[in-house]
Motif scaffolding. Structure first.
Motif, PDB file in Angstrom:
ATOM      1  N   GLU A  61       0.942  -1.228   0.109  1.00 15.67           N
ATOM      2  CA  GLU A  61      -0.097  -0.030  -0.094  1.00 15.67           C
ATOM      3  C   GLU A  61       0.901   1.447   0.056  1.00 15.67           C
ATOM      4  OE1 GLU A  61       0.446  -1.328   4.418  1.00 15.67           O
ATOM      5  OE2 GLU A  61       0.207  -2.260   2.368  1.00 15.67           O
ATOM      6  N   ALA A  62       1.976   1.085   0.346  1.00 13.94           N
ATOM      7  CA  ALA A  62       2.916   2.262   0.388  1.00 13.94           C
ATOM      8  C   ALA A  62       4.000   2.456  -0.987  1.00 13.94           C
ATOM      9  CB  ALA A  62       3.941   2.200   1.489  1.00 13.94           C
ATOM     10  N   LEU A  63       3.751   1.554  -1.574  1.00 10.56           N
ATOM     11  CA  LEU A  63       4.472   1.537  -3.116  1.00 10.56           C
ATOM     12  C   LEU A  63       3.586   2.480  -3.950  1.00 10.56           C
ATOM     13  CD1 LEU A  63       7.091   0.188  -4.201  1.00 10.56           C
ATOM     14  CD2 LEU A  63       5.609  -1.632  -5.292  1.00 10.56           C
ATOM     15  N   ARG A  64       4.451   3.472  -4.670  1.00 12.92           N
ATOM     16  CA  ARG A  64       3.602   4.410  -5.494  1.00 12.92           C
ATOM     17  C   ARG A  64       3.730   3.765  -6.938  1.00 12.92           C
ATOM     18  NH1 ARG A  64       6.575   9.672  -2.826  1.00 12.92           N
ATOM     19  NH2 ARG A  64       5.361   9.726  -0.983  1.00 12.92           N
ATOM     20  N   ILE A  65       2.736   3.716  -7.881  1.00 19.63           N
ATOM     21  CA  ILE A  65       2.742   3.391  -9.208  1.00 19.63           C
ATOM     22  C   ILE A  65       2.258   4.214 -10.062  1.00 19.63           C
ATOM     23  CG2 ILE A  65       0.796   2.008  -8.530  1.00 19.63           C
ATOM     24  CD1 ILE A  65       1.675  -0.062 -10.465  1.00 19.63           C
ATOM     25  N   ARG A  66       2.632   4.394 -11.247  1.00 16.96           N
ATOM     26  CA  ARG A  66       1.963   5.107 -12.213  1.00 16.96           C
ATOM     27  C   ARG A  66       2.125   4.656 -13.589  1.00 16.96           C
ATOM     28  NH1 ARG A  66       5.656   8.370 -15.232  1.00 16.96           N
ATOM     29  NH2 ARG A  66       7.720   8.338 -14.402  1.00 16.96           N
ATOM     30  N   PRO A  67       1.326   4.594 -14.408  1.00 11.31           N
ATOM     31  CA  PRO A  67       1.161   4.072 -15.959  1.00 11.31           C
ATOM     32  C   PRO A  67       2.491   4.817 -16.549  1.00 11.31           C
ATOM     33  CG  PRO A  67      -0.964   4.737 -15.533  1.00 11.31           C
ATOM     34  CD  PRO A  67      -0.285   5.372 -14.277  1.00 11.31           C
ATOM     35  N   ASP A  68       3.186   3.833 -17.208  1.00 16.30           N
ATOM     36  CA  ASP A  68       4.455   4.531 -17.937  1.00 16.30           C
ATOM     37  C   ASP A  68       4.849   3.644 -19.149  1.00 16.30           C
ATOM     38  OD1 ASP A  68       6.821   5.484 -18.763  1.00 16.30           O
ATOM     39  OD2 ASP A  68       7.857   5.614 -16.678  1.00 16.30           O
ATOM     40  N   VAL A  69       4.426   3.915 -20.237  1.00 12.78           N
ATOM     41  CA  VAL A  69       4.822   3.155 -21.482  1.00 12.78           C
ATOM     42  C   VAL A  69       6.335   2.736 -21.555  1.00 12.78           C
ATOM     43  CG1 VAL A  69       2.804   3.963 -22.645  1.00 12.78           C
ATOM     44  CG2 VAL A  69       4.963   5.192 -22.898  1.00 12.78           C
ATOM     45  N   GLU A  70       7.004   3.464 -20.911  1.00 13.61           N
ATOM     46  CA  GLU A  70       8.478   3.254 -21.023  1.00 13.61           C
ATOM     47  C   GLU A  70       9.247   2.625 -19.642  1.00 13.61           C
ATOM     48  OE1 GLU A  70      10.791   6.604 -22.253  1.00 13.61           O
ATOM     49  OE2 GLU A  70       9.700   6.489 -24.216  1.00 13.61           O
ATOM     50  N   GLY A  71       8.038   2.362 -18.561  1.00 10.67           N
ATOM     51  CA  GLY A  71       8.428   1.976 -17.393  1.00 10.67           C
ATOM     52  C   GLY A  71       8.997   0.645 -17.497  1.00 10.67           C
ATOM     53  N   VAL A  72       9.963   0.077 -16.530  1.00 10.00           N
ATOM     54  CA  VAL A  72      10.757  -1.202 -16.555  1.00 10.00           C
ATOM     55  C   VAL A  72       9.921  -2.399 -15.963  1.00 10.00           C
ATOM     56  CG1 VAL A  72      12.734  -0.301 -16.771  1.00 10.00           C
ATOM     57  CG2 VAL A  72      11.859  -0.640 -14.490  1.00 10.00           C
ATOM     58  N   TRP A  73       8.604  -2.008 -15.132  1.00 11.81           N
ATOM     59  CA  TRP A  73       8.061  -3.024 -14.458  1.00 11.81           C
ATOM     60  C   TRP A  73       6.525  -3.270 -15.359  1.00 11.81           C
ATOM     61  CZ3 TRP A  73       9.107  -5.202 -10.184  1.00 11.81           C
ATOM     62  CH2 TRP A  73      10.210  -4.848  -9.282  1.00 11.81           C
ATOM     63  N   GLU A  74       6.131  -4.562 -15.410  1.00  4.27           N
ATOM     64  CA  GLU A  74       4.933  -4.781 -16.117  1.00  4.27           C
ATOM     65  C   GLU A  74       3.969  -5.632 -15.179  1.00  4.27           C
ATOM     66  OE1 GLU A  74       3.761  -8.360 -19.374  1.00  4.27           O
ATOM     67  OE2 GLU A  74       5.581  -8.271 -18.645  1.00  4.27           O
ATOM     68  N   VAL A  75       2.559  -4.881 -15.258  1.00  2.78           N
ATOM     69  CA  VAL A  75       1.745  -5.621 -14.546  1.00  2.78           C
ATOM     70  C   VAL A  75       1.197  -7.341 -15.080  1.00  2.78           C
ATOM     71  CG1 VAL A  75      -0.801  -5.556 -13.700  1.00  2.78           C
ATOM     72  CG2 VAL A  75       0.431  -3.483 -13.952  1.00  2.78           C
ATOM     73  N   PHE A  76       1.278  -8.327 -14.298  1.00  2.43           N
ATOM     74  CA  PHE A  76       0.886  -9.695 -14.667  1.00  2.43           C
ATOM     75  C   PHE A  76      -0.364 -10.016 -13.920  1.00  2.43           C
ATOM     76  CE2 PHE A  76       3.889 -10.492 -11.501  1.00  2.43           C
ATOM     77  CZ  PHE A  76       3.379 -11.871 -11.016  1.00  2.43           C
ATOM     78  N   SER A 106      -8.603  -0.266 -13.666  1.00  2.00           N
ATOM     79  CA  SER A 106      -8.422  -0.623 -14.928  1.00  2.00           C
ATOM     80  C   SER A 106      -7.392   0.181 -15.854  1.00  2.00           C
ATOM     81  CB  SER A 106      -9.936   0.131 -15.718  1.00  2.00           C
ATOM     82  OG  SER A 106      -9.840   1.441 -15.442  1.00  2.00           O
ATOM     83  N   SER A 107      -6.599   1.032 -15.263  1.00  2.00           N
ATOM     84  CA  SER A 107      -5.510   1.672 -15.791  1.00  2.00           C
ATOM     85  C   SER A 107      -4.206   0.651 -15.727  1.00  2.00           C
ATOM     86  CB  SER A 107      -5.114   3.041 -15.098  1.00  2.00           C
ATOM     87  OG  SER A 107      -6.105   4.144 -15.015  1.00  2.00           O
ATOM     88  N   TYR A 108      -4.352  -0.258 -15.031  1.00  2.00           N
ATOM     89  CA  TYR A 108      -3.366  -1.210 -15.029  1.00  2.00           C
ATOM     90  C   TYR A 108      -3.560  -2.620 -15.476  1.00  2.00           C
ATOM     91  CZ  TYR A 108      -1.743   2.741 -12.128  1.00  2.00           C
ATOM     92  OH  TYR A 108      -1.132   3.865 -11.663  1.00  2.00           O
ATOM     93  N   PRO A 109      -4.207  -2.711 -16.775  1.00  2.00           N
ATOM     94  CA  PRO A 109      -4.555  -4.229 -16.978  1.00  2.00           C
ATOM     95  C   PRO A 109      -3.134  -5.057 -17.282  1.00  2.00           C
ATOM     96  CG  PRO A 109      -4.347  -2.583 -18.934  1.00  2.00           C
ATOM     97  CD  PRO A 109      -4.251  -1.799 -17.805  1.00  2.00           C
ATOM     98  N   PRO A 110      -3.443  -6.319 -17.166  1.00  2.00           N
ATOM     99  CA  PRO A 110      -2.211  -7.283 -17.421  1.00  2.00           C
ATOM    100  C   PRO A 110      -1.534  -6.961 -18.718  1.00  2.00           C
ATOM    101  CG  PRO A 110      -3.968  -8.649 -16.602  1.00  2.00           C
ATOM    102  CD  PRO A 110      -4.535  -7.192 -16.890  1.00  2.00           C
ATOM    103  N   GLY A 111      -0.090  -6.733 -18.624  1.00  2.00           N
ATOM    104  CA  GLY A 111       0.649  -6.357 -19.703  1.00  2.00           C
ATOM    105  C   GLY A 111       1.071  -5.081 -19.840  1.00  2.00           C
ATOM    106  N   ALA A 112       0.196  -4.067 -19.059  1.00  2.00           N
ATOM    107  CA  ALA A 112       0.604  -2.695 -18.796  1.00  2.00           C
ATOM    108  C   ALA A 112       1.902  -2.547 -18.358  1.00  2.00           C
ATOM    109  CB  ALA A 112      -0.408  -1.987 -18.092  1.00  2.00           C
ATOM    110  N   ARG A 113       2.693  -1.493 -18.665  1.00  2.00           N
ATOM    111  CA  ARG A 113       4.126  -1.169 -18.134  1.00  2.00           C
ATOM    112  C   ARG A 113       3.707   0.099 -17.423  1.00  2.00           C
ATOM    113  NH1 ARG A 113       7.229  -4.925 -19.890  1.00  2.00           N
ATOM    114  NH2 ARG A 113       8.943  -3.650 -19.433  1.00  2.00           N
ATOM    115  N   CYS A 114       4.554   0.026 -16.114  1.00  2.00           N
ATOM    116  CA  CYS A 114       4.557   1.036 -15.153  1.00  2.00           C
ATOM    117  C   CYS A 114       5.786   1.377 -14.487  1.00  2.00           C
ATOM    118  CB  CYS A 114       3.631   0.770 -14.038  1.00  2.00           C
ATOM    119  SG  CYS A 114       3.883  -0.703 -13.315  1.00  2.00           S
ATOM    120  N   SER A 115       5.839   2.443 -13.827  1.00  2.00           N
ATOM    121  CA  SER A 115       6.816   2.954 -12.998  1.00  2.00           C
ATOM    122  C   SER A 115       6.477   2.885 -11.427  1.00  2.00           C
ATOM    123  CB  SER A 115       7.641   4.237 -13.189  1.00  2.00           C
ATOM    124  OG  SER A 115       8.003   4.228 -14.460  1.00  2.00           O
ATOM    125  N   ILE A 116       7.617   2.582 -10.571  1.00  2.00           N
ATOM    126  CA  ILE A 116       7.397   2.604  -9.214  1.00  2.00           C
ATOM    127  C   ILE A 116       8.363   3.482  -8.568  1.00  2.00           C
ATOM    128  CG2 ILE A 116       6.306   0.416  -9.155  1.00  2.00           C
ATOM    129  CD1 ILE A 116       8.828  -0.679  -8.004  1.00  2.00           C
TER     130      ILE A 116
END
Length: 361
Positions: free
Chosen positions: A289-304, A334-344
């Protein structure tokens, strides 16, 4: 259901363990335990199997004796006193009710052993059974009661003698989830109403955090930390406490120097002792709950994986072999569907760091 206290005016007594040590062949069960339970409070001992929490309870109850140290109740050393002279009520995981006695007679058994007359025993038992919501079941036998009802009878029996200390040894673990939740609320209500000092041993984090005034986390016979539930959760003193209580991410990072750590694009001060100097690989510990996350097409993290949890949705993230969990409000999930890239990123402020866990073989 009655909500009036059933005991005489009762002030809880302090309980103190001082340098208590208990050794079994090949095992140090308690290694210099120091523990203070203020009068009238409920303290939960939490920890993995074999950590010493049940040994501490048994020593307080008088079922075992310490090899060293003192145990005091109300300022009086109770070592050497047999269990029946310690004025303690105990509720076990097993209900341990007498199968040939009614609920009323089970509750009144301790008073019978203290030679109270039958009229007072019956009145006291009826009063307590009403208090725990069993006024319609006083004449039923254990086999006619559900598991939750039997445990309520066991609780009423422990309270019947007006104990100075109430001992609860994993009393809810044999019950299903719904009954367990109801009964833990009931136990807490009664404990607060009666003001009885209580030691509650459990391996269940949710029970400990929701019921206790203070929670002590044990490991290998020692207290790692003792604190109010929220402080224990928000400010764990050690990496063991952080990972044992609740869900905790362990994110790869590098020490900048002895007092700060670099993770991604952030440099944060560290909390507690440094695990190494500049360039030392470490892991930063942070709650989902403390981890900050935002959509980022160039982000290195992926929602699975996204798991709906009511008001929040937990996102499982991955970056190569590294994984993390992040909680977001469900209305934005809904902004973080599986496969979406993001930054934390991490919250500003001191970070808790630990040496990397060894890789699984």
């Amino acid at each position: 259901m009655s909500t009036l206290p059933i005991a005489d005016e009762q002030v809880g007594v302090d309980v103190d363990f001082h340098d208590v040590r208990r050794v079994f062949p090949g095992t140090v069960a308690l290694d210099g335990l120091n523990l203070h339970i203020p009068g009238g409070q409920l303290l939960a001992l939490l920890g993995p199997s074999g950590c010493g929490k049940t040994t501490a309870l048994r020593l307080l109850a008088g079922f075992d004796s310490p090899d060293a140290g003192t145990i005091a109740v109300g300022g009086r050393d109770v070592r050497g006193l047999p269990p029946n002279q310690r004025d303690m009520g105990m509720v076990f995981q097993a209900y341990s009710l007498f199968p040939t006695m009614t609920a009323r007679d089970n509750v009144g058994f301790g008073l019978r052993m203290r030679r109270h007359d039958s009229g007072k025993r019956s009145a006291r038992a009826t009063e307590l059974l009403e208090l725990v919501g069993l006024s319609d079941h006083v004449d039923k036998y254990p086999h006619q009661l559900s598991g939750g009802q039997q445990q309520r009878v066991a609780l009423a029996r422990a309270l019947a003698i007006r104990p100075r200390v109430l001992l609860l040894d994993e009393p809810l673990s044999a019950l299903d989830a719904k009954v367990r939740e109801q009964l833990r609320d009931e136990i807490r209500r009664l404990q607060v109403e009666l003001g009885v000092t209580t030691l509650f041993v459990t391996h269940d984090q949710e029970e400990a955090l929701s019921m206790a005034d203070q929670v002590g986390v044990m490991r290998a016979g020692r207290l790692e930390q003792i604190a109010a539930p929220q402080r224990l959760y928000d400010e764990p003193a050690t990496a063991f406490v952080a990972t044992f209580v609740g869900t905790m991410n362990r994110l790869e990072a590098i020490m900048v120097d002895g007092s700060s750590v670099r993770i991604g694009d952030q440099t944060l001060p560290i909390r507690g002792a440094s695990p190494g100097g500049a360039g030392t690989p470490v892991e930063v510990l942070v709650r989902p709950e403390a981890l900050r996350i935002r959509p980022d097409v160039e982000g290195v993290w992926e929602v699975f994986v996204a798991t709906f949890r009511g008001a929040t949705t937990r996102l499982q993230l991955r970056r190569g072999e590294e994984s993390a969990s992040a909680d977001v409000p469900s209305e934005v999930a809904s902004s973080y569907p599986p496969g979406a890239r993001c930054s934390i990123s991490l919250p500003d402020g001191p970070a808790l760091v630990a040496p990397p866990q060894p890789s699984a073989p």
